[in-house]
Design an enzyme around this catalytic site. Structure first.
Site, mmCIF file in Angstrom:
data_model
loop_
_atom_site.group_PDB
_atom_site.id
_atom_site.type_symbol
_atom_site.label_atom_id
_atom_site.label_comp_id
_atom_site.label_asym_id
_atom_site.label_seq_id
_atom_site.Cartn_x
_atom_site.Cartn_y
_atom_site.Cartn_z
ATOM 1 N N TYR A 144 18.883 17.000 -19.308
ATOM 2 C CA TYR A 144 18.378 15.821 -20.244
ATOM 3 C C TYR A 144 19.643 15.939 -21.301
ATOM 4 O O TYR A 144 20.360 16.931 -21.630
ATOM 5 C CB TYR A 144 17.214 16.261 -21.026
ATOM 6 N N ASP A 239 27.184 20.288 -22.498
ATOM 7 C CA ASP A 239 26.191 19.737 -23.419
ATOM 8 C C ASP A 239 25.818 20.869 -23.911
ATOM 9 O O ASP A 239 24.601 21.441 -23.286
ATOM 10 C CB ASP A 239 25.230 18.878 -22.659
ATOM 11 N N LYS A 267 21.548 19.355 -32.819
ATOM 12 C CA LYS A 267 20.350 20.502 -33.169
ATOM 13 C C LYS A 267 20.866 21.505 -34.357
ATOM 14 O O LYS A 267 20.881 20.803 -35.409
ATOM 15 C CB LYS A 267 19.840 21.274 -31.954
HETATM 16 C C1 LIG Z 1 18.132 17.317 -27.511
HETATM 17 C C2 LIG Z 1 19.144 17.187 -26.697
HETATM 18 C C3 LIG Z 1 20.043 16.122 -26.709
HETATM 19 C C4 LIG Z 1 19.944 15.104 -27.603
HETATM 20 O O1 LIG Z 1 19.771 15.212 -28.943
HETATM 21 P P1 LIG Z 1 19.001 14.269 -29.967
HETATM 22 O O2 LIG Z 1 19.734 14.758 -31.027
HETATM 23 O O3 LIG Z 1 17.852 14.239 -29.637
HETATM 24 O O4 LIG Z 1 19.785 12.752 -29.800
HETATM 25 C C5 LIG Z 1 21.352 16.291 -25.792
HETATM 26 N N1 LIG Z 1 21.340 17.201 -24.902
HETATM 27 C C6 LIG Z 1 20.472 18.182 -24.865
HETATM 28 C C7 LIG Z 1 20.820 19.320 -23.914
HETATM 29 C C8 LIG Z 1 19.372 18.346 -25.705
HETATM 30 O O5 LIG Z 1 18.507 19.281 -25.542
#
Ligand SMILES: *Cc1c(COP(=O)(O)O)cnc(C)c1O
Length: 426
Positions: A144, A239, A267
């Protein structure tokens, strides 16, 4: 434990907000029942609208790594807010924050701040297309990366794997330009890159997967991705929205010694406020406007309150012993949970990384989305509800990580293990 007030709020919310929530991960669709509404938090604890106290293992899905309402972070945010909450002009705080990120993360020489993880990954893909002049991207089943169109394919975190766009409304051309390989399977990547020679702009991966539940990379997997992407002229995007500043101050790339071309953060980096970031070498980042032709902008980007909270958070995390403590806490909890399940004879495996863990109800090891899906989710639902009834708040989905903070104490862990023993699925 009454939940009357939460139930009423949820009823009201459902008439006003889709499904009553502003992010689907907060709903309890996959475990059944109505979500609890929170009203305050401190350290490892949250209180719901009915004043029930819970030990929190969601921690806002990661940002609260110092625990909730850390006084140093809160003071920094309040002090900054008093000076002005947004200017639409550059500030010293952005320079201070950028310096910390550049110093911490091996692959980042230059960084751009945005307001969410989604914005970071979306911008990183655009940057990769701009740099390579190619259009396709490669991701992993169960990875994700936020809700950008091209990334909502086989996107884990509860989205079904359809082989096409996981979400309705995604432009079919975007979905078609997204190739999906299997995590921890380097051969599946090689096959796709060979079949799409000269067309793939970027490979995007969570170096430690967190959105199929926690799945760590097997030895050689990340190195293999680095070699294959280099060989094919594909940009490697890590990511690290979850793993950045969590598994180590320098992220998973510093742990595994594999350096991506572009890194996405989110985050933790905002200290509980909306911040994302993407960064790379000065050469790659020179494509970003106003230096270069790739446009990307944001009214609230680099927001001073969020930067102040982020700086305070990173400075706390940079202190000696923080990650050793977080790892020790994670091990204590994970080992304890394994022990309870072993004694009770309930088949379960626990995957973990520093500050992250997931309990899967299966006797097989979980190494990718297929094995994560091949688990007893009914058992997870029973376990989840048992834990909440015993005062422990877990992510309401099998395909998510439990997030630990440095505010979780030995007493919290002991109480959690007692709750686990009382919540065994039958
Ligand atoms: C939470 C998350 C996102 C998206 O971040 P948001 O601030 O919710 O848009 C992207 N990549 C990973 C791995 C995530 O866990």
């Amino acid at each position: 434990m009454s939940r009357a007030k939460s139930a009423q709020l949820f009823k009201d919310a459902q008439a006003l907000i889709p499904g009553g929530v502003n992010s689907p991960a907060r709903a309890w669709r996959s475990v059944g029942g109505d979500p609890i509404f929170f009203k305050k938090a401190s350290g490892s604890r949250v209180w719901d609208a009915d004043d029930n106290e819970l030990i929190d293992y969601v921690c806002s899905w990661g940002p609260m790594i110092l625990g909730h309402t850390n006084p140093i972070v809160i003071e920094a945010a309040i002090d900054s807010a008093r000076m002005g909450t947004s200017f639409g002009a550059p500030t010293e705080l952005e320079v201070e924050m950028a310096r910390r990120v550049v110093d911490a993360v091996p692959s980042i020489e230059v960084v751009r701040f945005v307001s969410s993880g989604t914005e970071a990954t979306m911008s990183a893909l655009r940057l990769a297309r701009a740099k390579t002049g190619r259009n396709k991207i490669l991701k992993f089943d169960g990875g994700y990366h936020g809700h950008e169109d091209a990334l909502l394919v086989a996107a884990g975190s509860g989205l079904a794997n359809q082989g096409i766009a996981s979400s309705a409304g995604v432009h079919p051309d975007y979905a078609a330009a997204t190739l999906v390989a299997d995590y921890n399977n380097i051969e599946s990547v090689r096959v796709l890159l060979e079949a799409n020679k000269g067309e793939v702009a970027a490979l995007i991966v969570e170096p430690i997967a967190g959105n199929m539940g926690v799945v760590t990379p097997e030895p050689g997997f990340l190195e293999g991705l680095r070699d294959l992407t280099t060989e094919h002229g594909v940009l490697l995007i890590f990511d690290e929205v979850i793993s950045g500043f969590r598994v180590a101050f320098g992220g998973a790339q510093s742990v595994y010694g594999v350096t991506p071309d572009i890194t996405c953060l989110g985050k933790i980096v905002g200290g509980g406020f909306p911040v994302g970031a993407y960064g790379a070498s000065a050469e790659i980042m020179s494509i970003v406007a106003p230096l270069g032709p790739m446009y990307q902008a944001g009214t609230l980007s680099g927001n001073p309150v969020a930067m102040a909270a982020g700086i305070a958070t990173l400075d706390e995390l940079a202190k000696p012993g923080v990650y050793e403590g977080l790892q020790a806490n994670t091990d204590k909890l994970a080992d304890g949970v394994i022990d309870v399940f072993r004694k009770s004879g309930v088949p379960a495996v626990v995957n973990r990384a520093c500050g992250l863990m997931t309990v899967f109800f299966t006797s097989n090891s979980v190494t990718d989305m297929t094995s994560a899906s091949d688990t007893d989710r009914e058992a997870f639902g029973m376990f989840f509800h048992g834990m909440v009834d015993n005062g422990v708040y877990l992510p309401p989905s099998q395909f998510e990580a439990w997030f630990m903070s440095i505010a979780h104490t030995d007493a919290d862990i002991a109480q959690t293990l007692e709750a686990v023993a009382n919540s065994l699925p039958s």
